[in-house]
Design a protein around this motif. Structure first.
Motif, short mmCIF file in Angstrom:
data_model
loop_
_atom_site.label_atom_id
_atom_site.label_comp_id
_atom_site.label_asym_id
_atom_site.label_seq_id
_atom_site.Cartn_x
_atom_site.Cartn_y
_atom_site.Cartn_z
N ARG A 152 0.80 -1.22 0.00
CA ARG A 152 0.00 0.00 0.00
C ARG A 152 0.84 1.28 0.00
O ARG A 152 0.31 2.37 -0.20
CB ARG A 152 -0.97 0.01 1.19
N PHE A 153 2.12 1.15 0.24
CA PHE A 153 2.96 2.35 0.28
C PHE A 153 3.61 2.71 -1.05
O PHE A 153 4.47 3.58 -1.10
CB PHE A 153 4.05 2.20 1.36
N SER A 154 3.22 2.05 -2.13
CA SER A 154 3.80 2.34 -3.46
C SER A 154 5.32 2.36 -3.41
O SER A 154 5.95 3.34 -3.79
CB SER A 154 3.32 3.69 -4.01
N LEU A 155 5.90 1.27 -2.92
CA LEU A 155 7.35 1.26 -2.78
C LEU A 155 8.07 1.39 -4.12
O LEU A 155 9.18 1.92 -4.19
CB LEU A 155 7.81 -0.02 -2.05
N GLY A 156 7.42 0.92 -5.21
CA GLY A 156 8.03 1.06 -6.54
C GLY A 156 8.21 2.53 -6.89
O GLY A 156 9.27 2.95 -7.40
N THR A 157 7.18 3.34 -6.60
CA THR A 157 7.28 4.78 -6.83
C THR A 157 8.35 5.39 -5.93
O THR A 157 9.19 6.18 -6.38
CB THR A 157 5.92 5.45 -6.55
#
Ligand SMILES: [Zn+2]
Length: 409
Positions: free
Chosen positions: A254-259
């Motif tokens: 949910r934390f958009s680690l890729g971004t």
């Protein structure tokens, strides 16, 4: 002189099933490949600027006109980049989580004794967003000790094998790709091994300890309370940071680690440049594959540019997007060369090279048996000649002259 040449084992043309469109045919994805060794970072920079990419020790370049899903090299101009609102929010959300704990840090949760007011004040909503500062803001090295709920650390180290990395990779492959059949040797071949040689980054200002001192292949590690939760595989090259792969613990989906990782890599470009390596300007985000929805997030990093598959010039992505709806293959420099879906040209033989050029391209057969291409034993074997000419076509004659070629047994 031969010492400086990149040793190349050409593999030639190969076709496989496509990972982007999952076509049933086993030969819809077509590439030319090679195994280089003793590859300088400058040489690798030059070949990725012709559309090559590496996977472990293997380098390949798609046959753009004939592959089912063309893959365009994409890069972000970090100097012009300003993060979108969504990207900035992702940074703040993660920092709040590290600082305050659960529930996205939405409420002032201080049950762990964490006191948010003790955090060093780095950004506020009224001050302009600084990418570098905001990304470091929640790290253990930037905050007062034990003032955050979680201890968050980001470190970068030369690519190497470890149990925690392999565990993260196995979990990622199982959760994201439903692939339950991982081994350490596969992981090593894919994400640890690299043909790149380390060489010093010419800083003119003393860099902080967390910046790498050399160009080469690195692992950037994200630890939360001592546990590895994400890892980027990065090639740090003279003009760019090239992002090769990113794996993460899906518990933090949910934390958009890729971004967040792409933002952190853009910040790395900035910081290396700010310490005097002035040529460092871009974040290469691998391939942009118009046919793959999963890849479209790369277009959210703006302004990003695509590499023209014919002239190797760079073209702003945004105005090109409508062309991908109409054409399977697009040349931005020569739009009339673009091809529609089923318009599949036949495979032409590679261009011949002149005798002059063939006398400046080196081959070696056995240890110390160096010969120019025109006198090489490989030249007498039609299939090897074809593979060599194809590899030279894809590298370009200038880079071929900086290489020496040998067929693996
Ligand atoms: Zn495909």
């Amino acid at each position: 002189m031969t010492e400086q040449l990149v040793a190349i084992h050409p593999e030639g043309y190969s076709s496989n099933s496509c990972v982007y469109c999952q076509k049933s045919s086993s030969d819809s994805s077509v590439t030319v490949g090679m195994y280089p060794s003793r590859m300088s970072c400058l040489f690798y920079q030059a070949i990725i600027d012709r559309g090559w990419v590496r996977s472990g020790e293997y380098c390949y370049k798609p046959d753009m006109r004939r592959t089912c899903c063309p893959q365009y090299t994409i890069r972000l101009d970090v100097g012009e980049f300003s993060p979108s609102r969504g990207q900035r929010k992702a940074v703040h959300r993660w920092n709040r989580y590290v600082s305050l704990g659960k529930k996205n840090g939405g409420s002032a949760e201080t049950s762990n004794g964490a006191n948010p007011s003790k955090r060093k004040k780095t950004t506020t909503s009224s001050s302009p967003f600084s990418l570098v500062k905001s990304l470091h803001a929640a790290e253990a090295s930037s905050v007062i000790e034990n003032s955050t709920t979680y201890r968050f650390e980001v470190t970068i180290e030369p690519s190497s094998m470890s149990d925690e990395k392999f565990e993260l990779y196995s979990k990622y492959q199982a959760d994201v790709h439903r692939d339950f059949d991982q081994t350490k040797s596969k992981f090593q071949a894919f994400l640890v091994n690299s043909p790149l040689e380390y060489s010093p980054i010419p800083y003119t200002k003393e860099p902080p300890d967390y910046l790498p001192s050399n160009y080469g292949t690195y692992h950037q590690l994200y630890h939360l309370d001592g546990k590895l939760i994400a890892m980027s595989i990065l090639d740090i090259l003279p003009f760019c940071v090239a992002s090769t792969y990113f794996i993460y613990d899906t518990a933090y989906e949910r934390f958009s680690l890729g971004t967040l990782s792409a933002l952190r890599e853009a910040a790395l470009v900035k910081e290396i440049q700010e310490h005097g390596a002035m040529e460092m300007k871009y974040l290469y985000m691998g391939y942009y594959v118009p046919a793959s929805r999963k890849m479209r997030y790369k277009g959210d990093f703006s302004p990003s540019y695509l590499l023209d598959p014919e002239q190797y010039s760079w073209h702003l992505l945004k105005p090109l997007v409508p062309m991908f709806d109409k054409y399977r293959y697009v040349s931005f420099a020569n739009p009339v060369h673009s091809l529609e879906g089923h318009d599949m040209p036949v495979l032409e033989p590679p261009p011949e090279i002149s005798d002059d050029d063939a006398s400046e391209i080196w081959t070696w057969y056995e240890y110390d048996d160096w010969k120019p291409l025109k006198d090489s034993v490989y030249w007498e074997e039609p299939s090897q000649e074809l593979t060599l000419l194809r590899t030279i076509e894809y590298l370009g004659v200038d880079l071929a002259k900086k290489s020496s070629f040998m067929f693996s047994e």
